[in-house]
Design an enzyme around this catalytic site. Structure first.
Site, PDB file in Angstrom:
ATOM      1  N   THR A  15       0.808  -1.223   0.000  1.00 46.61           N
ATOM      2  CA  THR A  15       0.000   0.000   0.000  1.00 46.61           C
ATOM      3  C   THR A  15       0.843   1.276   0.000  1.00 46.61           C
ATOM      4  O   THR A  15       2.034   1.259   0.295  1.00 46.61           O
ATOM      5  CB  THR A  15      -0.923   0.034   1.234  1.00 46.61           C
ATOM      6  OG1 THR A  15      -0.121   0.131   2.413  1.00 46.61           O
ATOM      7  CG2 THR A  15      -1.798  -1.204   1.307  1.00 46.61           C
ATOM      8  N   ASP A  16       0.145   2.379  -0.302  1.00 51.61           N
ATOM      9  CA  ASP A  16       0.758   3.692  -0.181  1.00 51.61           C
ATOM     10  C   ASP A  16       0.566   4.168   1.262  1.00 51.61           C
ATOM     11  O   ASP A  16       0.066   3.431   2.111  1.00 51.61           O
ATOM     12  CB  ASP A  16       0.173   4.665  -1.207  1.00 51.61           C
ATOM     13  CG  ASP A  16      -1.338   4.871  -1.055  1.00 51.61           C
ATOM     14  OD1 ASP A  16      -1.905   4.561   0.025  1.00 51.61           O
ATOM     15  OD2 ASP A  16      -1.952   5.345  -2.019  1.00 51.61           O
ATOM     16  N   TYR A  17       0.919   5.408   1.525  1.00 45.94           N
ATOM     17  CA  TYR A  17       0.820   5.925   2.897  1.00 45.94           C
ATOM     18  C   TYR A  17      -0.614   6.031   3.399  1.00 45.94           C
ATOM     19  O   TYR A  17      -0.861   6.057   4.585  1.00 45.94           O
ATOM     20  CB  TYR A  17       1.509   7.281   3.004  1.00 45.94           C
ATOM     21  CG  TYR A  17       3.004   7.175   2.873  1.00 45.94           C
ATOM     22  CD1 TYR A  17       3.762   6.573   3.868  1.00 45.94           C
ATOM     23  CD2 TYR A  17       3.646   7.649   1.736  1.00 45.94           C
ATOM     24  CE1 TYR A  17       5.136   6.449   3.742  1.00 45.94           C
ATOM     25  CE2 TYR A  17       5.017   7.528   1.606  1.00 45.94           C
ATOM     26  CZ  TYR A  17       5.762   6.933   2.609  1.00 45.94           C
ATOM     27  OH  TYR A  17       7.112   6.810   2.478  1.00 45.94           O
ATOM     28  N   GLY A  18      -1.580   6.031   2.491  1.00 39.58           N
ATOM     29  CA  GLY A  18      -2.983   6.106   2.889  1.00 39.58           C
ATOM     30  C   GLY A  18      -3.623   4.751   3.094  1.00 39.58           C
ATOM     31  O   GLY A  18      -4.811   4.657   3.380  1.00 39.58           O
ATOM     32  N   ILE A  20      -3.983   2.453   0.759  1.00 40.07           N
ATOM     33  CA  ILE A  20      -4.598   1.992  -0.487  1.00 40.07           C
ATOM     34  C   ILE A  20      -3.531   1.226  -1.277  1.00 40.07           C
ATOM     35  O   ILE A  20      -2.374   1.636  -1.353  1.00 40.07           O
ATOM     36  CB  ILE A  20      -5.103   3.186  -1.333  1.00 40.07           C
ATOM     37  CG1 ILE A  20      -6.078   4.046  -0.530  1.00 40.07           C
ATOM     38  CG2 ILE A  20      -5.715   2.716  -2.648  1.00 40.07           C
ATOM     39  CD1 ILE A  20      -7.357   3.356  -0.134  1.00 40.07           C
TER      40      ILE A  20
END
Length: 147
Positions: A15-18, A20
Site C-alpha cells: 500500500t501507499d501511505y494512505g 490503499i
C-alpha cells in the site's frame, strides 16, 4: 468459463501511505498467480527457463474498478485464453472472497523468448503440452491455488 483461484491478502508493503494498494502490487499478484498455475501443473517457471523458454509480457491491460485497502483479502481469478499464434493471452479478475466485488479486470499476453531474447517462431512443445493440461484441468471446474 472455469478459472483458477489464487487468494491474496493486502499487507502494508502493498500500500501507499494512505493504506490503499499501490498500482504495481496488482501486477505482482497477477504474475504470482500465473506462476503458481504453472507450478501446480507440474511445470515450475524455472524449468521453462531451463528449457530456454521464458514467457515475457508482450501486452498488458488493467482496468481498476475499486481500490483494495490494507488488511483486505481478495482472490485472483485467472484463466488462459486460446493461443493466438505464439501469443498466450491470460484473463484475470481480482475479486472479493465472496466474488461480489470486482477490484480489477486485466488481460496479459505472453510471448515465448529464448535466453538471448529471440522470439520463438512456434510455440515450444513444452508450452503446447502445458496448455493441453491446463485446459483439461479447467474443464473439471475452478481450481484453488494456495498462496
Amino acid at each position: 468459463m472455469s478459472q483458477f483461484e489464487y487468494p491474496i491478502r493486502v499487507y502494508p508493503h502493498h500500500t501507499d501511505y494512505g493504506g490503499i494498494v499501490w498500482h504495481g502490487a496488482y501486477v505482482a499478484w497477477l504474475e504470482e498467480a500465473r506462476v503458481e498455475v504453472l507450478r501446480q501443473m507440474g511445470l515450475p517457471f524455472e524449468q521453462l527457463v531451463e528449457a530456454d523458454v521464458n514467457l515475457v509480457v508482450a501486452d498488458m491491460a488493467l482496468t481498476y474498478r475499486r481500490p483494495l485497502q490494507m488488511g483486505m483479502e481478495a482472490v485472483v481469478l485467472l484463466s488462459p485464453l486460446p493461443p493466438k499464434g505464439i501469443r498466450l493471452p491470460w484473463e484475470y479478475e481480482l475479486r472479493s472472497p465472496d466474488f461480489d466485488t470486482l477490484f480489477l479486470a486485466a488481460t496479459v499476453t505472453l510471448a515465448p523468448v529464448t535466453r538471448t531474447a529471440q522470439v520463438h517462431r512456434r510455440l515450444p512443445t513444452v508450452v503446447t503440452e502445458l496448455y493441453t493440461q491446463i485446459e483439461q484441468r479447467l474443464s473439471a471446474g475452478n481450481i484453488s491455488l494456495s498462496s
